[in-house]
Every structure is written in structure tokens, then in C-alpha cells.
Design a protein around this motif. Structure first.
Motif, PDB file in Angstrom:
ATOM      1  N   VAL A   1      -8.513  -2.376   9.646  1.00 12.97           N
ATOM      2  CA  VAL A   1      -7.888  -2.453   8.360  1.00 12.97           C
ATOM      3  C   VAL A   1      -9.098  -2.424   7.714  1.00 12.97           C
ATOM      4  O   VAL A   1      -9.808  -3.603   7.847  1.00 12.97           O
ATOM      5  CB  VAL A   1      -7.457  -3.277   8.194  1.00 12.97           C
ATOM      6  CG1 VAL A   1      -6.524  -3.848   6.488  1.00 12.97           C
ATOM      7  CG2 VAL A   1      -5.828  -3.008   8.646  1.00 12.97           C
TER       8      VAL A   1
ATOM      9  N   ALA B   1       0.953  -1.277  -0.066  1.00 15.52           N
ATOM     10  CA  ALA B   1       0.002   0.255   0.526  1.00 15.52           C
ATOM     11  C   ALA B   1       1.125   1.091  -0.003  1.00 15.52           C
ATOM     12  O   ALA B   1       1.548   1.794   0.694  1.00 15.52           O
ATOM     13  CB  ALA B   1      -0.833  -0.045   1.263  1.00 15.52           C
TER      14      ALA B   1
ATOM     15  N   CYS C   1       2.968  -1.299   4.302  1.00 14.60           N
ATOM     16  CA  CYS C   1       1.821   0.115   4.683  1.00 14.60           C
ATOM     17  C   CYS C   1       2.874   0.450   4.208  1.00 14.60           C
ATOM     18  O   CYS C   1       3.966   0.079   5.565  1.00 14.60           O
ATOM     19  CB  CYS C   1       1.054   0.109   5.189  1.00 14.60           C
ATOM     20  SG  CYS C   1       0.458   1.263   5.608  1.00 14.60           S
TER      21      CYS C   1
ATOM     22  N   PHE D   1      -7.017   2.065   6.539  1.00 11.57           N
ATOM     23  CA  PHE D   1      -6.320   2.580   8.569  1.00 11.57           C
ATOM     24  C   PHE D   1      -6.718   3.324   9.460  1.00 11.57           C
ATOM     25  O   PHE D   1      -6.109   4.242   8.810  1.00 11.57           O
ATOM     26  CB  PHE D   1      -4.415   2.647   8.058  1.00 11.57           C
ATOM     27  CG  PHE D   1      -3.818   1.934   7.339  1.00 11.57           C
ATOM     28  CD1 PHE D   1      -3.540   0.354   7.308  1.00 11.57           C
ATOM     29  CD2 PHE D   1      -3.690   1.935   5.768  1.00 11.57           C
ATOM     30  CE1 PHE D   1      -3.102  -0.592   7.270  1.00 11.57           C
ATOM     31  CE2 PHE D   1      -3.511   0.604   5.459  1.00 11.57           C
ATOM     32  CZ  PHE D   1      -2.736  -0.513   5.293  1.00 11.57           C
TER      33      PHE D   1
ATOM     34  N   ALA E   1       4.448   4.392   5.614  1.00  8.70           N
ATOM     35  CA  ALA E   1       3.715   4.747   5.985  1.00  8.70           C
ATOM     36  C   ALA E   1       5.206   6.216   5.701  1.00  8.70           C
ATOM     37  O   ALA E   1       5.956   5.662   6.640  1.00  8.70           O
ATOM     38  CB  ALA E   1       2.725   5.188   7.716  1.00  8.70           C
TER      39      ALA E   1
ATOM     40  N   LYS F   1      -5.166   4.375   2.139  1.00 10.81           N
ATOM     41  CA  LYS F   1      -4.274   4.101   0.949  1.00 10.81           C
ATOM     42  C   LYS F   1      -5.054   4.095  -0.276  1.00 10.81           C
ATOM     43  O   LYS F   1      -6.310   3.135  -0.150  1.00 10.81           O
ATOM     44  CB  LYS F   1      -3.306   2.806   1.077  1.00 10.81           C
ATOM     45  CG  LYS F   1      -2.192   3.195   2.316  1.00 10.81           C
ATOM     46  CD  LYS F   1      -0.812   4.211   0.761  1.00 10.81           C
ATOM     47  CE  LYS F   1      -0.224   4.910   2.526  1.00 10.81           C
ATOM     48  NZ  LYS F   1       0.888   5.081   1.994  1.00 10.81           N
TER      49      LYS F   1
ATOM     50  N   GLU G   1      -1.476   7.206  -2.866  1.00  9.96           N
ATOM     51  CA  GLU G   1      -2.615   8.363  -2.038  1.00  9.96           C
ATOM     52  C   GLU G   1      -3.198   8.592  -3.068  1.00  9.96           C
ATOM     53  O   GLU G   1      -3.813   8.498  -3.892  1.00  9.96           O
ATOM     54  CB  GLU G   1      -2.512   8.627  -1.087  1.00  9.96           C
ATOM     55  CG  GLU G   1      -1.573   7.920   0.168  1.00  9.96           C
ATOM     56  CD  GLU G   1      -1.008   8.060   1.568  1.00  9.96           C
ATOM     57  OE1 GLU G   1      -0.811  10.026   1.424  1.00  9.96           O
ATOM     58  OE2 GLU G   1       0.058   7.708   2.026  1.00  9.96           O
TER      59      GLU G   1
ATOM     60  N   ARG H   1      -3.960  -8.095   6.625  1.00  8.06           N
ATOM     61  CA  ARG H   1      -5.444  -7.495   5.939  1.00  8.06           C
ATOM     62  C   ARG H   1      -6.627  -7.847   7.016  1.00  8.06           C
ATOM     63  O   ARG H   1      -7.327  -6.640   6.739  1.00  8.06           O
ATOM     64  CB  ARG H   1      -5.497  -8.094   4.410  1.00  8.06           C
ATOM     65  CG  ARG H   1      -7.084  -8.018   3.801  1.00  8.06           C
ATOM     66  CD  ARG H   1      -7.189  -8.945   2.874  1.00  8.06           C
ATOM     67  NE  ARG H   1      -7.442  -9.332   3.088  1.00  8.06           N
ATOM     68  CZ  ARG H   1      -8.205 -10.854   3.353  1.00  8.06           C
ATOM     69  NH1 ARG H   1      -9.154  -9.554   3.336  1.00  8.06           N
ATOM     70  NH2 ARG H   1      -8.355 -11.904   3.265  1.00  8.06           N
TER      71      ARG H   1
ATOM     72  N   ALA I   1      -5.397  -5.965  -3.121  1.00  2.41           N
ATOM     73  CA  ALA I   1      -5.425  -6.140  -1.806  1.00  2.41           C
ATOM     74  C   ALA I   1      -7.001  -6.460  -0.524  1.00  2.41           C
ATOM     75  O   ALA I   1      -6.922  -6.998   0.188  1.00  2.41           O
ATOM     76  CB  ALA I   1      -5.411  -4.196  -1.007  1.00  2.41           C
TER      77      ALA I   1
ATOM     78  N   ILE J   1      -0.124  -6.858   3.999  1.00  4.79           N
ATOM     79  CA  ILE J   1      -0.016  -5.880   3.575  1.00  4.79           C
ATOM     80  C   ILE J   1       0.963  -5.052   3.941  1.00  4.79           C
ATOM     81  O   ILE J   1       1.172  -4.514   4.836  1.00  4.79           O
ATOM     82  CB  ILE J   1      -1.297  -4.788   3.294  1.00  4.79           C
ATOM     83  CG1 ILE J   1      -2.454  -5.533   2.544  1.00  4.79           C
ATOM     84  CG2 ILE J   1      -1.799  -3.750   2.509  1.00  4.79           C
ATOM     85  CD1 ILE J   1      -3.785  -4.405   2.943  1.00  4.79           C
TER      86      ILE J   1
ATOM     87  N   ILE K   1      -1.251   3.239  12.990  1.00  2.00           N
ATOM     88  CA  ILE K   1      -0.844   3.847  11.622  1.00  2.00           C
ATOM     89  C   ILE K   1      -2.302   4.609  10.621  1.00  2.00           C
ATOM     90  O   ILE K   1      -3.140   3.651  11.486  1.00  2.00           O
ATOM     91  CB  ILE K   1      -1.016   3.107  10.980  1.00  2.00           C
ATOM     92  CG1 ILE K   1      -0.044   2.210  10.767  1.00  2.00           C
ATOM     93  CG2 ILE K   1      -0.718   2.527   9.295  1.00  2.00           C
ATOM     94  CD1 ILE K   1       0.402   0.272   9.686  1.00  2.00           C
TER      95      ILE K   1
ATOM     96  N   VAL L   1      -4.395   0.323  -4.813  1.00  2.00           N
ATOM     97  CA  VAL L   1      -3.682  -1.068  -3.375  1.00  2.00           C
ATOM     98  C   VAL L   1      -3.671  -2.312  -4.118  1.00  2.00           C
ATOM     99  O   VAL L   1      -4.686  -3.064  -4.594  1.00  2.00           O
ATOM    100  CB  VAL L   1      -3.651  -1.447  -1.744  1.00  2.00           C
ATOM    101  CG1 VAL L   1      -2.593  -2.100  -1.692  1.00  2.00           C
ATOM    102  CG2 VAL L   1      -3.696   0.075  -1.702  1.00  2.00           C
TER     103      VAL L   1
END
Length: 377
Positions: free
Chosen positions: A194, A124, A168, A212, A170, A154, A127, A189, A160, A166, A150, A157
Motif C-alpha cells: 500500500v 478508498a 477499500c 494497491f 474493490a 484509488k 478512481e 495503511r 489516507a 483504509i 487487491i 481518498v
């Protein structure tokens, strides 16, 4: 420089073509495109049994340790047959960062299961603006006690919805350099907080929104070093971009083969349309564009396989594949005329996927800028 295919790679190419022709009929591709999951667990299992999912992984982690050049040979055949599987997401976006930066414990935990088809992975990254530059990453992870929280959304992806994990990307600290302060987290996931929502796309591939909502993860979920994820992410993105370019070469070949067959059988004014010079030039151009694009893809793959810097070559291949993929499938529509514009025609499947591939992992503008930077501009 030598990126001629070895005998083993030629065998891989031939066997992959035979397998995918049998296991990926267009009816299955269309059927899976209408589902949320977009893939067949049975097909995924068969791909794992062939060793494809561990092609670039060391033997210590259940792989066969083949080169990335071999991967592009396989990916071209996948593109030719529109293989509906989370292959790039798992083998590149997921496995590459873990292999390059994960702890030995994490590698042993994840990679063998990814190689045998037990786990599906993805990353991920993008954005709201869909960019692939570090400055576009706004989702934050804040320290809390012994873990991290988090928070953010996102977009785009890949795969997903069917992924088990995943990765991520960040932002964990602010810096004048956008590439600094990024950290990579491995998140399940189905972790609390999530939420994965499928997105509708032109190519009907598995693109998702991943939200998230104050997701608490422990420090052990970090892949690599805190605040130093970008080089690892960039390495995966380069390979993913080249993978999509290789798939596009396969789609271009398929468009040409469809057009050639039609030009030989479609009769107009008493003779096959392939006998007319305009049609002949169309298809000659398609072939030239395919060979030129493949050459750039193989050059970039060869450099990646030998460990040489390849960012410029990857971007050149991605630019060319995006432009020529659109052009080749569009010319195919001209050759087929009215029938080619019906949604039931196979050419539509290839055209939609070349358009989507052009945008994935950086569009032409993004990669033109990467080439310009490599030239010192």
C-alpha cells in the motif's frame, strides 16, 4: 415532521462554536494546510475527549448514540471555523460501514478506538474518473488461497495519509449489474504493497492517491458480505455528502458574517458601504440562501435520523449547498472587492472549501441524476 433543535442540540451547537473559535484560529488552519498531514493530533485528541468522534456510535462501542441531525449541527460549526480534522473520513466513511456490516468482533476491535481518537479511518472508493457510481469501480480483488489480492489505484481518498485503516471498495466479480460484485476490505495503511501519495488540491485538504500493488489480505478483512458491499457503501456516501453540505452552510454563514462586518466599517463617499441598496440586497440574498440551504440539510438529516429513505433529500441538499456555497462566497468577494482577492484574506479559505465541497461525494450533475431517478425518470 419536526426537526427543530432540541435543548441538547442547542447546547452542542453553542459549545462547539466556543470550542472551535478558540482551537481553530485561521493561523492554525493556514499552517496545517501547508503540511502533508493537514491535521493537528492535539486538536483531534480534544475532539475525542468532547465525545464528538463517537457522536453517532452506540454506547456499546464507546459512543453517545446521538442522531445524525445532531451530527449536522456539529458539522455546520466545523464548516464555520474550517476545522482541520479527518472527521468525516473517520466517523462516516470509516465507522458507518463497520457499524452496519462488520462482525461483532470487528466492531469491538475498531469502533471504540475510533471513538476515543486512537484510530483514524477512511474509505478508498473513487478512481481515475472521480465518479461515485458502481460502474466506475475498476480496482479488482482476486481470490488467492485463503485470502485476496487487491490490485489497482484509488484517487481522491480523503485523509489516507494519516489513516490507520483504509476501507477499500474493490470489484470481486463481474456482473451485468455494476452494483453487484463489489466487496469492502479493511486494509491497514502501512500494509505491504500500500502506497499513499498526497495530492495537491485547490482547498489544500488531505486528498490522496492510494496504490494497491498486489496487496494480499486475509478473508477476515472483508466488511460485510462478499460481492454485496454497494448498499453499505451507498449508505456511507449519503451521509458523507450531507455532512459536506452541512459544513458548507457553516462556511456560507462565515462569509456573510465577514461581509456584514466589512460593510459596516468600510466607508466610501462619506458613508458605510452597507448603507447602499446594492450591498444590502447582496447580503439579504446571502441570508436567504443560507436559510434555504440549511432547511434542506436539516430535512435530510431528520429523515436519516428517523430511518426513513432519504436519498432524494440528501441529493437535494447537496445540490443546493454546492450552488449556494459558491454563490455566497463569490458575492462576498464582490463586497470586499480588491482586498477580498488577496490570498491572505479569510474569505479565500471559505471560497476554496465551498468549491471543493461541491465536488466531494458527487457533484451537482451526479445528484441531479439521483433526484431525477427518484422521480421515476
Amino acid at each position: 415532521m419536526n426537526y427543530e433543535l432540541t435543548e441538547e442540540q442547542k447546547i452542542l451547537q453553542s459549545s462547539a462554536a466556543d470550542f472551535l473559535k478558540k482551537e481553530c484560529p485561521k493561523d492554525l488552519v493556514r499552517q496545517l494546510a501547508e503540511t502533508d498531514e493537514k491535521y493537528s493530533p492535539e486538536l483531534w485528541r480534544k475532539m475525542a475527549e468532547l465525545g464528538w468522534l463517537g457522536l453517532n456510535l452506540p454506547e456499546a462501542y464507546g459512543g453517545t448514540d446521538w442522531s445524525f441531525l445532531s451530527m449536522t449541527v456539529l458539522l455546520e460549526e466545523m464548516g464555520y471555523n474550517i476545522c482541520p480534522a479527518p472527521f468525516i473520513s473517520t466517523t462516516i466513511l470509516g465507522c458507518v460501514p463497520i457499524l452496519e456490516a462488520g462482525t461483532e468482533e470487528r466492531k469491538q476491535e475498531i469502533l471504540p478506538k475510533a471513538a476515543n481518537g486512537e484510530l483514524i479511518l477512511t474509505m478508498a472508493l473513487t478512481e481515475s474518473d472521480g465518479g461515485y457510481e458502481p460502474a466506475t469501480i475498476k480496482v479488482k480483488a482476486a481470490k488467492e488461497d485463503d485470502g485476496w489480492v487487491i490490485d489497482g489505484v484509488k484517487l481522491f481518498v480523503p485523509d489516507a495519509l494519516v489513516a490507520d485503516y483504509i476501507l477499500c471498495v474493490a470489484r470481486t466479480s463481474e456482473s451485468a449489474d455494476p452494483a453487484a460484485g463489489l466487496t469492502l476490505f479493511l486494509v491497514k495503511r502501512d500494509h505491504p504493497g500500500v502506497t499513499v501519495t498526497p495530492l495537491k488540491t485547490i482547498s489544500k485538504d488531505n486528498q490522496c492517491e492510494v496504490a494497491f500493488d498486489k496487496v494480499l489480505v486475509d478473508a477476515g478483512s472483508i466488511i460485510g458480505q462478499e460481492d454485496q458491499a454497494w448498499p453499505v457503501v451507498k449508505a456511507a456516501l449519503n451521509r458523507a455528502a450531507l455532512a459536506r453540505a452541512a459544513e458548507t452552510v457553516g462556511a456560507m454563514r462565515a462569509a456573510l458574517d465577514l461581509s456584514l462586518a466589512y460593510a459596516k466599517e468600510r466607508v466610501q463617499f462619506g458613508q458605510p458601504i452597507g448603507s447602499y441598496q446594492a450591498m444590502q440586497h447582496y447580503m439579504a440574498d446571502m441570508w436567504v440562501d443560507i436559510l434555504g440551504t440549511r432547511n434542506l440539510v436539516l430535512r435530510a438529516a431528520w429523515k436519516l435520523s428517523t430511518g426513513e429513505p432519504a436519498e432524494k433529500e440528501v441529493s437535494m441538499a447537496k445540490i443546493r449547498a454546492g450552488e449556494m456555497g459558491r454563490k455566497t462566497t463569490t458575492v462576498g468577494h464582490r463586497i470586499f472587492a480588491g482586498i477580498g482577492f488577496t490570498m491572505e484574506h479569510d474569505l479565500h479559505l471559505y471560497h476554496r472549501r465551498t468549491v471543493a465541497a461541491d465536488l466531494a461525494f458527487g457533484d451537482a450533475d451526479f445528484h441531479h441524476e439521483q433526484v431525477a431517478k427518484s422521480l421515476g425518470l
